[in-house]
Each structure stands twice: as C-alpha cells, then as structure tokens.
Design an enzyme around this catalytic site. Structure first.
Site, PDB file in Angstrom:
ATOM      1  CE  LYS A 132      -4.287   0.287   1.920  1.00  0.00           C
ATOM      2  NZ  LYS A 132      -4.831   0.546   3.725  1.00  0.00           N
ATOM      3  CB  ILE A 133       2.065   3.666  -2.596  1.00  0.00           C
ATOM      4  CG1 ILE A 133       3.575   1.729  -2.339  1.00  0.00           C
ATOM      5  CG2 ILE A 133       3.247   4.684  -2.610  1.00  0.00           C
ATOM      6  CD1 ILE A 133       3.558   1.514  -3.281  1.00  0.00           C
TER       7      ILE A 133
END
Length: 317
Positions: A132-133
């Site tokens: 997740k970014i």
C-alpha cells in the site's frame, strides 16, 4: 435467509479493513487491508503481544543501532500481523509503506522491496501481498517500478480523478478510492449536512472512477474504501472490491433487504488517452480542493500513528 453481505459477495469481492484477527475469522473476507492506524490499534490487543516481542527480537538481531532497530521492528511487526491474517484469508493482505516516504519514490521502492522480502522469507509468495502506497505522484511512480518487478501495489488515499487516471496509466494493480472521507469534507465545507447514498459525493467519485476504468479498458482493480455508513456500500454494489470495517460488515450480515447491483459497465471500450504528464497531474489534482486537503491530511494522520507505534516499540527496544 440471504443477508446483504451474502448478496454483496455475489457481485463484489469483500475485503476486511482491519488488523483484528477475530473480526477477520468472523466475517471470512477474501482479502484484508491494514494501514498504520489499524496496525497501531491491533498492537494494543493482547493476542498480538507475541508478534510484537518477535519483531523486537528480530530487530535486535539485525543491528546494534537503535534507530535501525526501530525501523526493522516496525516493518517486521506489520509483516507479522500480515502473516497471521494470511492464515485466515484465502486472498491477499495489504501492508502499507511508511507514510513519511510518500513524496520519495526511491525510498518507497526500497521499503516495498524490504516488506516483500520479509514476507518471502516467511514463505509467502508475492501473489498474496499488496504493497500500500499513498497516491502521490511520487508514490505512483514507485508503484510503476514495483509492478514491473512483480510486486503488486494498492494505491491508497485516492480522492481525485487525476490520481485515479495516473494510477491506471502506471499499470497499478489496485486502487483504493476513499468514500467516507470525501463525504466528511463536503459536510465540513458546505451547508449540506445530510446526503442520500446516491448523492453522496464519495459514492459519486468512486462510481465515476469505476466507469472511467471500464470505459477505457484499464485492468486496475477498483476497491472502494473508507465507509461511513452501509448506504455508501450498497450504493457501490458491483464495484470490483470493497474494503469494509468490521462494524459495517456486521450491519450487512444482520440485514436481509434485497441488494441491487449498482455498478456495471455495459458500454463499448474506447482507445486509451495519452498518459497525464506530471504537470497535468498536478494541475488537475490541485484543481480539486477536497482532494488536495484530504490527501495531505491522510498522510499526516498515518504518519502520526506510525510515530505512536514507534514510541510503543522504542520502549521495548
């Protein structure tokens, strides 16, 4: 009796937005998503104490440097929680990169590779993990690099059409457009305080993004996130995936009202437009005050919780 949760599962992949293993066991989602805030709250649960102890022991074995130990401990704890969740869900776990790296492409890439290596060392293959970014321009560029290396990404804190478009053009595996936080902004910044589900600005945003992706044949998965009420969820029935907190999964499980599919693209697939340049991305994204404020606020909030987690871990190092 068919519950709304059962009906939703027939048209949308249901994901649990929690790090609470007991809740995941109860609702049996396909995937689970975590973030720094959820890792922080999960860390307070007594059943997680051994995972914290193991992360501390791991960090001490890696380095004698206290600052490095802290970094290693928080990375290992996030992965340890992910490993426990992967014992229950058949699909994927989303583990988030430190939000303080959101404007640093190279540091994000390196952190993602490290998290993946920790999962791989525990016997978990890449196809069960999403990194997740935050959906900054720099984060999207990092995801573009990672996807080419076989590391699938979940681009989060997504509030604008510019962010969604840039993610698709970068070949990102999955996006998490936020619903509830968009509603929060409109309630706080306008006189209108009540919205029916169909006129909820967060619902409208995700619907537009879903239709845009299908219209232009992008394969990026749309996973609606951040819900304030069940109405937002039922209004997005048919979305590729929805990640839902346990309290709302409970409401869906206790309701047997018929569920109608709302999202389904039946039009023709058109030729893709030219990718956005960095200048175009910033112009379009910054034209949306809500998106600018919510992206920055989301990064700040995750960073605050990351720092709280560090304070807790520091006391044990």
């Amino acid at each position: 009796m068919t519950t709304q949760l059962d009906s939703l599962r027939n048209m949308t992949v249901v994901v649990a937005d929690t790090g609470d293993i007991d809740a995941i066991k109860k609702y049996q989602p396909q995937d689970a998503t975590t973030n720094p805030s959820l890792i922080l709250s999960a860390s307070a649960l007594p059943q997680y104490a051994p995972l914290i102890d193991e992360a501390i022991a791991y960090a001490k074995a890696q380095s004698a440097n206290k600052a490095q130990q802290l970094i290693d401990a928080e990375d290992k704890l996030a992965v340890n929680i992910g490993l426990e969740i992967l014992k229950i869900v058949p699909g994927r776990i989303s583990t988030e990169v430190d939000a303080r790296l959101s404007y640093d492409t190279q540091a994000t890439v390196e952190k993602a590779r490290k998290l993946i290596a920790l999962y791989n060392a525990a016997g978990i293959s890449n196809d069960r993990i999403l990194i997740k970014i935050a959906s900054t321009w720099q984060g999207i560029r990092a995801a573009e690099i990672l996807e080419k290396e076989g590391i699938n990404c979940n681009l989060t804190l997504l509030f604008s059409e510019a962010q969604a478009r840039a993610c698709a053009e970068a070949g990102v595996y999955l996006i998490s457009p936020f619903v509830g936080r968009i509603l929060d902004w409109y309630k706080a910044n306008s006189d209108k305080k009540e919205y029916a589900p169909a006129e909820d600005p967060g619902v409208i945003s995700v619907t537009k993004i879903y239709n845009y992706y299908k219209e232009y044949g992008y394969n990026t998965v749309v996973m609606g996130a951040s819900f304030r009420n069940v109405g937002e969820i039922t209004e997005l029935a048919g979305c590729d995936r929805l990640t839902i907190a346990p309290a709302l999964l409970k409401e869906l499980q206790e309701n047997s009202t018929a569920l109608v599919r709302k999202l389904e693209y039946k039009g023709e697939v058109k030729a893709k437009p030219q990718p956005l340049t960095e200048a175009e991305f910033y112009w379009q994204h910054n034209s949306d005050a809500m998106a600018v404020e919510k992206l920055a606020e989301g990064i700040r909030k995750f960073a605050v919780d990351q720092e709280k987690l560090e304070t807790m871990l520091s006391a044990k190092l």
